[in-house]
Design a protein around this motif. Structure first.
Motif, PDB file in Angstrom:
ATOM      1  N   ASP A 144     -21.447 -33.909 -14.141  1.00  0.00           N
ATOM      2  CA  ASP A 144     -21.828 -35.440 -14.417  1.00  0.00           C
ATOM      3  C   ASP A 144     -23.379 -35.690 -14.322  1.00  0.00           C
ATOM      4  OD1 ASP A 144     -21.810 -38.245 -15.047  1.00  0.00           O
ATOM      5  OD2 ASP A 144     -21.530 -38.881 -12.899  1.00  0.00           O
ATOM      6  N   ILE A 145     -24.222 -36.304 -14.948  1.00  0.00           N
ATOM      7  CA  ILE A 145     -25.386 -36.407 -15.071  1.00  0.00           C
ATOM      8  C   ILE A 145     -25.989 -37.512 -13.874  1.00  0.00           C
ATOM      9  CG2 ILE A 145     -27.767 -37.116 -16.426  1.00  0.00           C
ATOM     10  CD1 ILE A 145     -26.679 -35.600 -18.760  1.00  0.00           C
ATOM     11  N   MET A 146     -25.150 -38.615 -14.196  1.00  0.00           N
ATOM     12  CA  MET A 146     -25.808 -39.857 -13.250  1.00  0.00           C
ATOM     13  C   MET A 146     -24.997 -39.780 -11.960  1.00  0.00           C
ATOM     14  SD  MET A 146     -28.103 -41.305 -15.031  1.00  0.00           S
ATOM     15  CE  MET A 146     -28.235 -42.893 -14.499  1.00  0.00           C
ATOM     16  N   MET A 147     -25.480 -39.085 -11.026  1.00  0.00           N
ATOM     17  CA  MET A 147     -24.784 -39.133  -9.558  1.00  0.00           C
ATOM     18  C   MET A 147     -25.968 -39.609  -8.838  1.00  0.00           C
ATOM     19  SD  MET A 147     -22.765 -35.632  -9.496  1.00  0.00           S
ATOM     20  CE  MET A 147     -24.198 -34.497  -9.895  1.00  0.00           C
ATOM     21  N   PRO A 148     -25.458 -39.999  -7.621  1.00  0.00           N
ATOM     22  CA  PRO A 148     -26.452 -40.331  -6.513  1.00  0.00           C
ATOM     23  C   PRO A 148     -27.052 -39.116  -5.891  1.00  0.00           C
ATOM     24  CG  PRO A 148     -24.163 -40.637  -5.691  1.00  0.00           C
ATOM     25  CD  PRO A 148     -24.097 -40.523  -7.265  1.00  0.00           C
ATOM     26  N   GLY A 149     -28.283 -39.269  -5.403  1.00  0.00           N
ATOM     27  CA  GLY A 149     -28.894 -38.100  -4.875  1.00  0.00           C
ATOM     28  C   GLY A 149     -29.522 -37.059  -6.133  1.00  0.00           C
ATOM     29  N   MET A 150     -29.144 -35.654  -5.743  1.00  0.00           N
ATOM     30  CA  MET A 150     -29.566 -35.001  -7.084  1.00  0.00           C
ATOM     31  C   MET A 150     -29.047 -35.258  -8.357  1.00  0.00           C
ATOM     32  SD  MET A 150     -29.895 -31.187  -5.259  1.00  0.00           S
ATOM     33  CE  MET A 150     -29.946 -30.382  -6.927  1.00  0.00           C
ATOM     34  N   ASP A 151     -29.564 -35.494  -9.597  1.00  0.00           N
ATOM     35  CA  ASP A 151     -28.757 -36.085 -10.682  1.00  0.00           C
ATOM     36  C   ASP A 151     -28.270 -34.514 -11.151  1.00  0.00           C
ATOM     37  OD1 ASP A 151     -30.779 -34.928 -11.918  1.00  0.00           O
ATOM     38  OD2 ASP A 151     -31.682 -36.949 -12.472  1.00  0.00           O
ATOM     39  N   GLY A 152     -27.421 -34.676 -12.517  1.00  0.00           N
ATOM     40  CA  GLY A 152     -26.962 -33.386 -13.027  1.00  0.00           C
ATOM     41  C   GLY A 152     -28.042 -32.525 -13.465  1.00  0.00           C
ATOM     42  N   PHE A 153     -29.252 -33.089 -14.082  1.00  0.00           N
ATOM     43  CA  PHE A 153     -30.112 -32.038 -14.652  1.00  0.00           C
ATOM     44  C   PHE A 153     -30.879 -31.443 -13.505  1.00  0.00           C
ATOM     45  CE2 PHE A 153     -30.895 -35.862 -17.760  1.00  0.00           C
ATOM     46  CZ  PHE A 153     -30.097 -35.138 -18.881  1.00  0.00           C
ATOM     47  N   GLU A 154     -30.930 -32.187 -12.397  1.00  0.00           N
ATOM     48  CA  GLU A 154     -31.674 -31.329 -11.396  1.00  0.00           C
ATOM     49  C   GLU A 154     -30.470 -30.280 -10.721  1.00  0.00           C
ATOM     50  OE1 GLU A 154     -34.300 -34.234  -8.695  1.00  0.00           O
ATOM     51  OE2 GLU A 154     -32.189 -35.029  -9.093  1.00  0.00           O
ATOM     52  N   THR A 155     -29.302 -30.758 -10.815  1.00  0.00           N
ATOM     53  CA  THR A 155     -28.131 -29.722 -10.217  1.00  0.00           C
ATOM     54  C   THR A 155     -28.259 -28.546 -11.097  1.00  0.00           C
ATOM     55  OG1 THR A 155     -27.174 -31.427  -9.211  1.00  0.00           O
ATOM     56  CG2 THR A 155     -26.085 -29.407  -9.708  1.00  0.00           C
ATOM     57  N   LEU A 156     -28.275 -28.783 -12.509  1.00  0.00           N
ATOM     58  CA  LEU A 156     -28.183 -27.718 -13.479  1.00  0.00           C
ATOM     59  C   LEU A 156     -29.194 -26.766 -13.339  1.00  0.00           C
ATOM     60  CD1 LEU A 156     -26.835 -26.317 -15.982  1.00  0.00           C
ATOM     61  CD2 LEU A 156     -27.898 -28.062 -17.569  1.00  0.00           C
ATOM     62  N   ALA A 157     -30.489 -27.392 -12.880  1.00  0.00           N
ATOM     63  CA  ALA A 157     -31.712 -26.451 -13.048  1.00  0.00           C
ATOM     64  C   ALA A 157     -31.715 -25.639 -11.653  1.00  0.00           C
ATOM     65  CB  ALA A 157     -32.942 -27.518 -13.076  1.00  0.00           C
ATOM     66  N   GLU A 158     -31.154 -26.153 -10.727  1.00  0.00           N
ATOM     67  CA  GLU A 158     -30.872 -25.335  -9.582  1.00  0.00           C
ATOM     68  C   GLU A 158     -30.044 -24.115  -9.804  1.00  0.00           C
ATOM     69  OE1 GLU A 158     -31.192 -23.777  -5.647  1.00  0.00           O
ATOM     70  OE2 GLU A 158     -32.495 -25.172  -6.719  1.00  0.00           O
ATOM     71  N   LEU A 159     -28.831 -24.555 -10.366  1.00  0.00           N
ATOM     72  CA  LEU A 159     -27.961 -23.488 -10.508  1.00  0.00           C
ATOM     73  C   LEU A 159     -28.289 -22.361 -11.552  1.00  0.00           C
ATOM     74  CD1 LEU A 159     -24.595 -23.007 -10.473  1.00  0.00           C
ATOM     75  CD2 LEU A 159     -24.405 -24.387 -12.546  1.00  0.00           C
ATOM     76  N   ARG A 160     -29.106 -22.835 -12.388  1.00  0.00           N
ATOM     77  CA  ARG A 160     -29.762 -21.650 -13.348  1.00  0.00           C
ATOM     78  C   ARG A 160     -30.514 -20.743 -12.722  1.00  0.00           C
ATOM     79  NH1 ARG A 160     -25.627 -21.936 -15.582  1.00  0.00           N
ATOM     80  NH2 ARG A 160     -24.984 -22.798 -17.502  1.00  0.00           N
ATOM     81  N   ARG A 161     -30.949 -20.986 -11.414  1.00  0.00           N
ATOM     82  CA  ARG A 161     -31.792 -20.065 -10.899  1.00  0.00           C
ATOM     83  C   ARG A 161     -30.829 -18.779 -10.377  1.00  0.00           C
ATOM     84  NH1 ARG A 161     -33.696 -22.486  -5.740  1.00  0.00           N
ATOM     85  NH2 ARG A 161     -34.974 -20.764  -5.498  1.00  0.00           N
ATOM     86  N   TYR A 162     -29.689 -18.799 -10.302  1.00  0.00           N
ATOM     87  CA  TYR A 162     -28.871 -17.983  -9.627  1.00  0.00           C
ATOM     88  C   TYR A 162     -27.699 -17.470 -10.411  1.00  0.00           C
ATOM     89  CZ  TYR A 162     -26.880 -21.731  -7.110  1.00  0.00           C
ATOM     90  OH  TYR A 162     -26.196 -22.793  -6.779  1.00  0.00           O
ATOM     91  N   SER A 163     -27.018 -18.465 -11.250  1.00  0.00           N
ATOM     92  CA  SER A 163     -25.898 -18.454 -12.049  1.00  0.00           C
ATOM     93  C   SER A 163     -25.913 -18.750 -13.529  1.00  0.00           C
ATOM     94  CB  SER A 163     -24.907 -19.312 -11.418  1.00  0.00           C
ATOM     95  OG  SER A 163     -23.556 -19.418 -11.999  1.00  0.00           O
ATOM     96  N   GLN A 164     -25.325 -18.095 -14.357  1.00  0.00           N
ATOM     97  CA  GLN A 164     -25.080 -18.456 -16.071  1.00  0.00           C
ATOM     98  C   GLN A 164     -23.685 -18.863 -16.134  1.00  0.00           C
ATOM     99  OE1 GLN A 164     -27.658 -18.631 -17.901  1.00  0.00           O
ATOM    100  NE2 GLN A 164     -28.896 -18.001 -16.090  1.00  0.00           N
ATOM    101  N   VAL A 165     -22.932 -19.390 -15.240  1.00  0.00           N
ATOM    102  CA  VAL A 165     -21.681 -20.080 -15.447  1.00  0.00           C
ATOM    103  C   VAL A 165     -21.673 -21.117 -16.445  1.00  0.00           C
ATOM    104  CG1 VAL A 165     -21.850 -21.645 -13.437  1.00  0.00           C
ATOM    105  CG2 VAL A 165     -19.576 -21.126 -14.270  1.00  0.00           C
ATOM    106  N   PRO A 166     -20.867 -21.242 -17.341  1.00  0.00           N
ATOM    107  CA  PRO A 166     -20.728 -22.364 -18.210  1.00  0.00           C
ATOM    108  C   PRO A 166     -20.797 -23.551 -17.790  1.00  0.00           C
ATOM    109  CG  PRO A 166     -19.440 -20.620 -19.293  1.00  0.00           C
ATOM    110  CD  PRO A 166     -19.889 -20.290 -17.653  1.00  0.00           C
ATOM    111  N   VAL A 167     -21.610 -24.717 -18.242  1.00  0.00           N
ATOM    112  CA  VAL A 167     -21.505 -25.762 -17.943  1.00  0.00           C
ATOM    113  C   VAL A 167     -21.530 -26.745 -19.090  1.00  0.00           C
ATOM    114  CG1 VAL A 167     -22.934 -27.508 -16.549  1.00  0.00           C
ATOM    115  CG2 VAL A 167     -23.019 -25.180 -15.812  1.00  0.00           C
ATOM    116  N   ILE A 168     -20.533 -27.891 -18.746  1.00  0.00           N
ATOM    117  CA  ILE A 168     -20.485 -29.058 -19.932  1.00  0.00           C
ATOM    118  C   ILE A 168     -20.955 -30.071 -19.156  1.00  0.00           C
ATOM    119  CG2 ILE A 168     -19.029 -30.348 -21.224  1.00  0.00           C
ATOM    120  CD1 ILE A 168     -17.244 -27.992 -21.660  1.00  0.00           C
TER     121      ILE A 168
END
Length: 224
Positions: free
Chosen positions: A52-76
């Motif tokens: 989800d993009i709209m979440m309290p705290g880190m939003d989905g965009f920030e989460t995806l950016a952090e995730l892509r630092r170490y993982s290429q798992v598919p994300v919808i």
């Protein structure tokens, strides 16, 4: 059994998606926020994430950016925001697809299956585009049922582009993903390998498009 992580602060939505995902053969875990999601991802491997993009705290965009630092798992990405800018931002950060709320659970599962097919996930070991068949695990390419022998880097380039269909990958990104972060070669190396790869693909060379001044993308159009 493929594994899915559902990340959304809406408990009702998480349970709805979980129900349909389990009916479609997925093993699911849930996370109500980004911090919990990233912790779970560090502990377990997943075949796909619904974020989800709209979440309290880190939003989905920030989460995806952090995730892509170490993982290429598919994300919808899941969101009620439909502005083109948001979609482009999501894709540029490395999202594989984008589903707007409210959505049909059946459509969502169809999108999940499509993303897993493109990424070579457990839903399918083969990337199929018309008569072009790419098998990442076996490192084989079939064109009209005939095997094409590709040099290792050309094969890796083809897989990476095909796994990210419709998404523009810059030359620098391709260098990092195919040659590795330690590779210090000139970005023109990518152009040279793309040229050779296209020649080996015959009329399927048109699936690899040049985005001038940026890089390349893979795009298959159904043959008439």
């Amino acid at each position: 059994m493929p594994k899915m992580l559902i990340i959304d602060d809406d408990l009702h939505l998480r349970k709805l998606v979980l129900t349909y995902a389990e009916l479609n053969g997925f093993q699911c875990k849930e996370a109500e926020n980004a911090e919990r999601a990233l912790s779970i991802v560090h502990e377990s491997d997943f075949d796909i994430l619904l974020l989800d993009i709209m979440m309290p705290g880190m939003d989905g965009f920030e989460t995806l950016a952090e995730l892509r630092r170490y993982s290429q798992v598919p994300v919808i990405l899941l969101t009620s925001r439909t502005e083109e800018y948001d979609k482009l931002l999501g894709f540029n950060l490395g999202a594989d697809d984008y589903v707007s709320k409210p959505f049909s659970p059946k459509e969502l599962m169809a999108r999940v299956s499509a993303v897993l097919r493109r990424s070579g996930g457990k839903a399918s070991d083969t990337l199929q585009f018309g008569k072009l068949s790419i098998q990442p695990a076996a490192r084989t390419v079939l064109l009209e049922d005939h095997a094409i022998n590709l040099p290792p880097k050309e094969f890796d380039l083809l897989v990476k582009l095909a796994q990210n269909e419709h998404i523009v990958l810059t030359r620098s990104q391709l260098l990092e993903k195919v040659w590795g972060y330690a590779y210090s070669g000139d970005v023109r190396t990518v152009d040279t390998h793309i040229k050779s790869l296209r020649e080996r693909l015959g009329h399927y060379r048109k699936t690899i498009l040049t985005v001038w001044g940026v890089g390349y993308k893979f795009e298959y159009k159904q043959e008439g």
